[in-house]
Design an enzyme around this catalytic site. Structure first.
Site, PDB file in Angstrom:
ATOM      1  N   LYS A 112      53.696 -10.590  14.094  1.00 31.42           N
ATOM      2  CA  LYS A 112      52.710 -11.682  14.047  1.00 31.42           C
ATOM      3  C   LYS A 112      52.250 -12.054  15.443  1.00 31.42           C
ATOM      4  CE  LYS A 112      53.465 -13.245   9.458  1.00 31.42           C
ATOM      5  NZ  LYS A 112      53.434 -14.238   8.427  1.00 31.42           N
ATOM      6  N   LYS A 210      52.626  -2.854   3.916  1.00 37.07           N
ATOM      7  CA  LYS A 210      52.865  -3.685   2.733  1.00 37.07           C
ATOM      8  C   LYS A 210      51.598  -4.463   2.364  1.00 37.07           C
ATOM      9  CE  LYS A 210      54.440  -8.217   4.124  1.00 37.07           C
ATOM     10  NZ  LYS A 210      54.608  -9.386   3.303  1.00 37.07           N
ATOM     11  N   LYS A 213      49.001 -10.933   2.585  1.00 41.21           N
ATOM     12  CA  LYS A 213      47.992 -11.991   2.537  1.00 41.21           C
ATOM     13  C   LYS A 213      47.094 -11.962   3.750  1.00 41.21           C
ATOM     14  CE  LYS A 213      50.732 -15.845   0.799  1.00 41.21           C
ATOM     15  NZ  LYS A 213      51.628 -16.867   1.374  1.00 41.21           N
TER      16      LYS A 213
HETATM   17  P1  ATP Z   1      52.055 -11.795   3.733  1.00 41.54           P
HETATM   18  O1  ATP Z   1      51.858 -11.367   2.318  1.00 41.54           O
HETATM   19  O2  ATP Z   1      50.793 -12.030   4.498  1.00 41.54           O
HETATM   20  O3  ATP Z   1      53.000 -10.964   4.489  1.00 41.54           O
HETATM   21  P2  ATP Z   1      54.137 -13.684   3.549  1.00 41.54           P
HETATM   22  O4  ATP Z   1      55.135 -12.615   3.305  1.00 41.54           O
HETATM   23  O5  ATP Z   1      54.297 -14.525   4.729  1.00 41.54           O
HETATM   24  O6  ATP Z   1      52.661 -13.220   3.597  1.00 41.54           O
HETATM   25  P3  ATP Z   1      54.872 -15.684   1.621  1.00 41.54           P
HETATM   26  O7  ATP Z   1      53.972 -16.419   0.711  1.00 41.54           O
HETATM   27  O8  ATP Z   1      55.559 -16.509   2.572  1.00 41.54           O
HETATM   28  O9  ATP Z   1      53.994 -14.522   2.236  1.00 41.54           O
HETATM   29  O10 ATP Z   1      55.881 -14.804   0.799  1.00 41.54           O
HETATM   30  C1  ATP Z   1      56.375 -15.162  -0.424  1.00 41.54           C
HETATM   31  C2  ATP Z   1      57.322 -14.093  -0.920  1.00 41.54           C
HETATM   32  O11 ATP Z   1      56.613 -12.890  -1.226  1.00 41.54           O
HETATM   33  C3  ATP Z   1      58.434 -13.680   0.059  1.00 41.54           C
HETATM   34  O12 ATP Z   1      59.669 -13.656  -0.612  1.00 41.54           O
HETATM   35  C4  ATP Z   1      58.039 -12.297   0.500  1.00 41.54           C
HETATM   36  O13 ATP Z   1      59.164 -11.500   0.829  1.00 41.54           O
HETATM   37  C5  ATP Z   1      57.340 -11.763  -0.740  1.00 41.54           C
HETATM   38  N1  ATP Z   1      56.387 -10.696  -0.427  1.00 41.54           N
HETATM   39  C6  ATP Z   1      55.370 -10.746   0.470  1.00 41.54           C
HETATM   40  N2  ATP Z   1      54.669  -9.597   0.479  1.00 41.54           N
HETATM   41  C7  ATP Z   1      55.260  -8.776  -0.449  1.00 41.54           C
HETATM   42  C8  ATP Z   1      54.994  -7.443  -0.912  1.00 41.54           C
HETATM   43  N3  ATP Z   1      53.991  -6.733  -0.422  1.00 41.54           N
HETATM   44  N4  ATP Z   1      55.790  -6.932  -1.872  1.00 41.54           N
HETATM   45  C9  ATP Z   1      56.815  -7.639  -2.375  1.00 41.54           C
HETATM   46  N5  ATP Z   1      57.127  -8.907  -1.985  1.00 41.54           N
HETATM   47  C10 ATP Z   1      56.367  -9.481  -1.035  1.00 41.54           C
END
Ligand code: ATP
Ligand code: LTN
Length: 341
Positions: A112, A210, A213
Site C-alpha cells: 500500500k 488478488k 477493491k
Molecule cells: P482489497 O480487496 O482492496 O484488498 P481489503 O482486503 O482491504 O481490500 P477488506 O474489506 O478490509 O478489504 O477485507 C475484508 C475481508 O475480505 C478480509 O478478511 C480479506 O482477507 C478478505 N478478502 C479481500 N480480498 C479477497 C480476495 N480476493 N479473496 C478472498 N478474500 C478476500
C-alpha cells in the site's frame, strides 16, 4: 460458553465477490456455533485518504451489506469500530509493545505504501492531490496494531479472514504472547480461520493478482452491487488460459479461479463441477458462471434495501453497547497490568 469470533471489513471501495467468498460467507456460516462480533472498521479506512462526505455513508452501507449477506443481528454483534473507543486506546498500548521492524515487514504495508505514495495523482474529494514519495502515512504502518487491538479486546478464539490477512493475524498472536509474557496472562491468543477454498479469489483480468477493491481496473472484480448486465460482461471478458479443459489445474490459474467461484456459489463439490463442464467450451462455461453469479446476487441485492435508517441505527447502537461491555473489561485489565490505572 460459546467460543468467540471477531472479524471486520473496511468501508472503502465496493465489496466484491472475493470479500464475500473469502470472509463474509464464513462469518455467516460460523455465527450459530460461535459468539460473533462483526465490525465495520472505519478507523482502518482512514489509513488511506478518504472523502469525509462519502466515508460515513459507506460505513452505513457496509452494515447493510453484512445484514444482506446473512449476518443475523439476533445472533451476532454488528458494530462500528469508532463507536467503541477502547479500540483506539488499546492500539496505543500495543503500539508501545510493537517493533518498527515487524511492522515494516508487513507485505500489505509495503504494497500500500508503494502503490499510493509514489507521487502519483490520487483523486480525493473531487480534486487531484499529489503525495510526495517520502511521506508514507504513519497510519499505514500502525494499521496491523489497530487490527490486533480489534481482535484482542474481545478475547477472540477465531478470526475468519482471507489469505491476505494471515500475516496480520500472526503479528496479532505475537503481540498477545509478548504482552502476556511481560505483564502476565491478559489476552487469549487467537487462531485464524482461512477457508480451504476461496481464501484468495483472483482478479478476472490478471489471475496472478488478488481480486481487490483498490484495483483500478474495474473489470477485474465482480462487485456485490453490480447489475446483471455488468456481471455478464465482466465474466465474458475475463482472461482464460490456453487449452480447452475446464478443471482445477494449478498451471491454468484463470480457469481455476473462475471454476472456484462457480464451485462456491453452486455448492457443488470440485469433482461435480469438473464433471458438469466436461466437454463444454469456454463460452458455455462463462455463460453458466454468469448466470450463477447473477442468480446468487439478485436476492442479496434485494435484501440490502430492506433496512431503513432507524432500524440500522438501532442494530448498530445495540451492537456497540454489547461490544463495549466486553472491550472495556479487557482495557481495564490492560491498564491495571501496565500501571496506567
Ligand atoms: P482489497 O480487496 O482492496 O484488498 P481489503 O482486503 O482491504 O481490500 P477488506 O474489506 O478490509 O478489504 O477485507 C475484508 C475481508 O475480505 C478480509 O478478511 C480479506 O482477507 C478478505 N478478502 C479481500 N480480498 C479477497 C480476495 N480476493 N479473496 C478472498 N478474500 C478476500
Ligand atoms: N485488515 C482487515 C480488516 C480488519 C480485520 C480486523 C479483519 C480490521 N480489523 C480484525 C479481521 C479481524 C482487512 O481485511 N483489510
Amino acid at each position: 460458553m460459546k467460543k468467540r469470533i471477531f472479524s471486520g471489513a473496511q468501508p472503502t471501495g465496493e465489496l466484491h465477490i472475493g470479500n464475500y467468498l473469502g470472509a463474509l460467507k464464513n462469518w455467516v456460516a460460523l455465527q450459530d456455533e460461535y459468539e460473533s462480533f462483526y465490525c465495520i472498521v472505519n478507523l482502518h479506512a482512514i489509513t488511506l485518504p478518504q472523502d469525509p462526505k462519502i466515508l460515513r455513508q459507506k460505513t452505513l452501507d457496509l452494515a447493510r451489506i453484512y445484514l444482506a449477506a446473512g449476518v443475523d443481528p439476533e445472533k451476532a454483534t454488528i458494530f462500528i469500530q469508532s463507536d467503541v473507543p477502547e479500540h483506539a486506546e488499546l492500539t496505543w498500548v500495543l503500539s508501545c509493545q510493537s517493533r518498527m521492524g515487524e511492522l515494516e515487514r508487513m507485505t500489505q504495508f509495503k504494497d500500500k505504501a508503494k502503490v499510493k505514495f509514489k507521487g502519483e495523482q490520487l483523486t480525493f474529494g473531487g480534486e487531484d492531490v499529489t503525495f510526495g514519495a517520502p511521506s508514507v502515512g504513519f497510519g499505514l504502518l500502525a494499521y496491523p496494531v489497530l487490527m490486533a487491538a480489534d481482535i484482542l479486546l474481545y478475547q477472540t478464539d477465531l478470526v475468519p479472514i482471507g489469505q491476505d490477512q494471515k500475516q496480520h493475524l500472526e503479528l496479532t498472536r505475537d503481540l498477545a504472547e509478548r504482552f502476556n509474557r511481560d505483564f502476565g496472562d491478559t489476552f487469549k491468543v487467537p487462531e485464524p480461520f482461512i477457508p480451504p477454498v476461496g481464501a484468495k479469489i483472483m482478479s478476472l483480468q490478471d489471475p496472478a493478482k488478488k481480486m481487490s477493491k483498490s484495483d483500478e481496473n474495474l473489470n477485474g472484480s465482480i462487485f456485490l452491487l453490480d447489475d446483471a448486465d455488468t456481471i455478464t460482461k465482466k465474466i465474458k471478458r475475463a482472461v482464460t488460459d490456453s487449452g480447452t479443459d475446464i478443471n482445477f489445474d494449478e498451471t491454468r490459474p484463470a480457469i481455476k479461479n473462475l471454476l472456484t467461484i462457480y464451485q462456491l456459489l453452486s455448492a457443488k463439490t470440485a469433482d461435480e463441477c469438473v464433471e458438469h463442464f466436461a466437454g463444454s467450451g469456454y463460452g458455455d462455461f462463462k455463460g453458466q458462471l454468469a448466470e450463477t453469479v447473477v442468480e446468487f446476487l439478485r436476492p442479496f441485492q434485494e435484501r440490502i434495501k430492506e433496512y431503513d435508517a432507524p432500524s440500522l441505527d438501532a442494530i448498530l447502537k445495540k451492537g456497540a453497547e454489547k461490544a463495549r461491555s466486553i472491550a472495556s473489561e479487557t482495557l481495564q485489565d490492560v491498564y491495571e497490568k501496565t500501571g496506567i490505572k
